[in-house]
Scaffold this motif. Structure first.
Motif, PDB file in Angstrom:
ATOM      1  N   LEU A   1       0.829  -1.207   0.000  1.00 40.89           N
ATOM      2  CA  LEU A   1       0.000   0.000   0.000  1.00 40.89           C
ATOM      3  C   LEU A   1       0.863   1.256   0.000  1.00 40.89           C
ATOM      4  CD1 LEU A   1      -2.831   1.317   0.190  1.00 40.89           C
ATOM      5  CD2 LEU A   1      -2.573   1.221   2.670  1.00 40.89           C
ATOM      6  N   GLN A   2       1.920   1.254   0.808  1.00 39.62           N
ATOM      7  CA  GLN A   2       2.839   2.393   0.879  1.00 39.62           C
ATOM      8  C   GLN A   2       3.447   2.675  -0.499  1.00 39.62           C
ATOM      9  OE1 GLN A   2       3.614   4.307   3.678  1.00 39.62           O
ATOM     10  NE2 GLN A   2       4.946   5.602   2.459  1.00 39.62           N
ATOM     11  N   LEU A   3       3.870   1.627  -1.180  1.00 41.17           N
ATOM     12  CA  LEU A   3       4.471   1.794  -2.514  1.00 41.17           C
ATOM     13  C   LEU A   3       3.451   2.317  -3.521  1.00 41.17           C
ATOM     14  CD1 LEU A   3       6.662  -1.443  -2.696  1.00 41.17           C
ATOM     15  CD2 LEU A   3       7.461   0.922  -2.433  1.00 41.17           C
ATOM     16  N   ILE A   4       2.221   1.825  -3.449  1.00 40.99           N
ATOM     17  CA  ILE A   4       1.164   2.278  -4.362  1.00 40.99           C
ATOM     18  C   ILE A   4       0.865   3.756  -4.136  1.00 40.99           C
ATOM     19  CG2 ILE A   4      -1.299   2.050  -4.867  1.00 40.99           C
ATOM     20  CD1 ILE A   4      -0.947  -0.981  -4.411  1.00 40.99           C
ATOM     21  N   VAL A   5       0.763   4.158  -2.870  1.00 41.11           N
ATOM     22  CA  VAL A   5       0.476   5.564  -2.559  1.00 41.11           C
ATOM     23  C   VAL A   5       1.607   6.460  -3.065  1.00 41.11           C
ATOM     24  CG1 VAL A   5       0.144   7.226  -0.685  1.00 41.11           C
ATOM     25  CG2 VAL A   5      -1.020   5.022  -0.600  1.00 41.11           C
ATOM     26  N   GLU A   6       2.848   6.052  -2.844  1.00 37.29           N
ATOM     27  CA  GLU A   6       3.991   6.839  -3.322  1.00 37.29           C
ATOM     28  C   GLU A   6       3.973   6.953  -4.850  1.00 37.29           C
ATOM     29  OE1 GLU A   6       7.429   4.928  -1.647  1.00 37.29           O
ATOM     30  OE2 GLU A   6       6.915   5.546   0.399  1.00 37.29           O
ATOM     31  N   LYS A   7       3.655   5.849  -5.516  1.00 34.44           N
ATOM     32  CA  LYS A   7       3.607   5.836  -6.985  1.00 34.44           C
ATOM     33  C   LYS A   7       2.500   6.748  -7.513  1.00 34.44           C
ATOM     34  CE  LYS A   7       1.820   2.671  -9.818  1.00 34.44           C
ATOM     35  NZ  LYS A   7       1.441   1.347 -10.276  1.00 34.44           N
ATOM     36  N   ILE A   8       1.311   6.650  -6.938  1.00 33.15           N
ATOM     37  CA  ILE A   8       0.178   7.485  -7.362  1.00 33.15           C
ATOM     38  C   ILE A   8       0.471   8.957  -7.105  1.00 33.15           C
ATOM     39  CG2 ILE A   8      -2.246   8.059  -6.866  1.00 33.15           C
ATOM     40  CD1 ILE A   8      -2.720   5.046  -6.413  1.00 33.15           C
ATOM     41  N   SER A   9       1.126   9.244  -5.991  1.00 34.19           N
ATOM     42  CA  SER A   9       1.465  10.626  -5.664  1.00 34.19           C
ATOM     43  C   SER A   9       2.394  11.231  -6.708  1.00 34.19           C
ATOM     44  CB  SER A   9       2.104  10.702  -4.276  1.00 34.19           C
ATOM     45  OG  SER A   9       2.401  12.030  -3.933  1.00 34.19           O
ATOM     46  N   LEU A  10       3.409  10.487  -7.091  1.00 36.95           N
ATOM     47  CA  LEU A  10       4.348  10.992  -8.105  1.00 36.95           C
ATOM     48  C   LEU A  10       3.696  11.098  -9.476  1.00 36.95           C
ATOM     49  CD1 LEU A  10       7.645   9.147  -7.121  1.00 36.95           C
ATOM     50  CD2 LEU A  10       7.191  11.606  -7.011  1.00 36.95           C
ATOM     51  N   LYS A  11       2.895  10.103  -9.841  1.00 40.70           N
ATOM     52  CA  LYS A  11       2.283  10.074 -11.169  1.00 40.70           C
ATOM     53  C   LYS A  11       1.187  11.136 -11.313  1.00 40.70           C
ATOM     54  CE  LYS A  11      -0.154   6.991 -14.308  1.00 40.70           C
ATOM     55  NZ  LYS A  11      -0.902   5.744 -14.406  1.00 40.70           N
ATOM     56  N   SER A  12       0.284  11.235 -10.342  1.00 32.31           N
ATOM     57  CA  SER A  12      -0.872  12.123 -10.473  1.00 32.31           C
ATOM     58  C   SER A  12      -0.626  13.544  -9.978  1.00 32.31           C
ATOM     59  CB  SER A  12      -2.065  11.538  -9.712  1.00 32.31           C
ATOM     60  OG  SER A  12      -2.444  10.301 -10.254  1.00 32.31           O
TER      61      SER A  12
END
Length: 153
Positions: A6-17
Motif C-alpha cells: 500500500l505504501q508503494l502504491i500511494v507513493e507511486k500514485i502521488s508521483l504520477k498524479s
C-alpha cells in the motif's frame, strides 16, 4: 495486499498524479467503518479501509488514495484542503479521485430513532434518540402535552 505494498502504491500514485512525493506513512486501518480512507492533519499519515479494496478492487482503492492525497498535498501547501474548498474539489476532479467512496454491503445503518413522542393536542410526532421527561416539556407547535407513543430497542 499488505501495508508495504500500500505504501508503494500511494507513493507511486502521488508521483504520477500530483508530481510530488508522498513522504509519510500509508497503512490499512481495520477500525474504519463508514469511510474509505482518512488523512491525519497532525501526523500527515493516510489510513485506508481494507474492506473497500476487498469488495471493490484496485480501481476503487486508487480513487480513495487520490482523494486522501488531495487532502495531504493541499494541507502541506497551506491551501484549501477541506471538502468544501474549491481548490480541493478542482484538484480532485483533475486527478480523477472519488468525491465519495462506495457504500460497503451490509454497512447501511438503521435509523437511530429509539423514542417517539406525540402531542395530545395537535398530534405532531417527535422522534428522538434519547428519552426525556414528558412532564418537563411541551409541544413546540401548540404547547400541548406530550406522551410517549413508541419505543424501539
Amino acid at each position: 495486499m499488505d501495508n508495504k505494498e500500500l505504501q508503494l502504491i500511494v507513493e507511486k500514485i502521488s508521483l504520477k498524479s500530483f508530481q510530488k512525493p508522498f513522504l509519510h506513512k500509508a497503512f490499512f486501518n481495520n477500525r474504519l467503518k463508514t469511510t474509505g480512507g482518512r488523512y491525519s492533519l497532525t501526523d500527515h499519515h493516510i489510513e485506508i479501509n481494507p474492506k473497500h479494496f476487498e469488495h471493490f478492487g484496485y480501481d476503487e482503492l486508487e480513487k480513495i488514495i487520490k482523494h486522501e492525497l488531495c487532502h495531504y498535498h493541499l494541507h502541506l501547501e497551506g491551501r484549501g484542503y477541506m471538502h468544501k474548498d474549491r481548490e480541493f474539489r478542482e484538484l480532485l476532479k483533475k486527478v480523477g479521485g472519488s468525491r465519495h467512496c462506495q457504500t460497503l454491503p451490509g454497512a447501511r445503518r438503521t435509523s437511530n430513532v429509539l423514542h417517539v413522542y406525540e402531542c395530545t393536542a395537535c398530534r405532531l410526532t417527535y422522534k428522538r434518540k434519547r428519552r426525556f421527561d414528558t412532564s418537563k416539556y411541551v409541544c413546540g407547535k401548540c404547547k400541548g402535552k406530550l406522551v410517549k407513543a413508541k419505543s424501539f430497542s
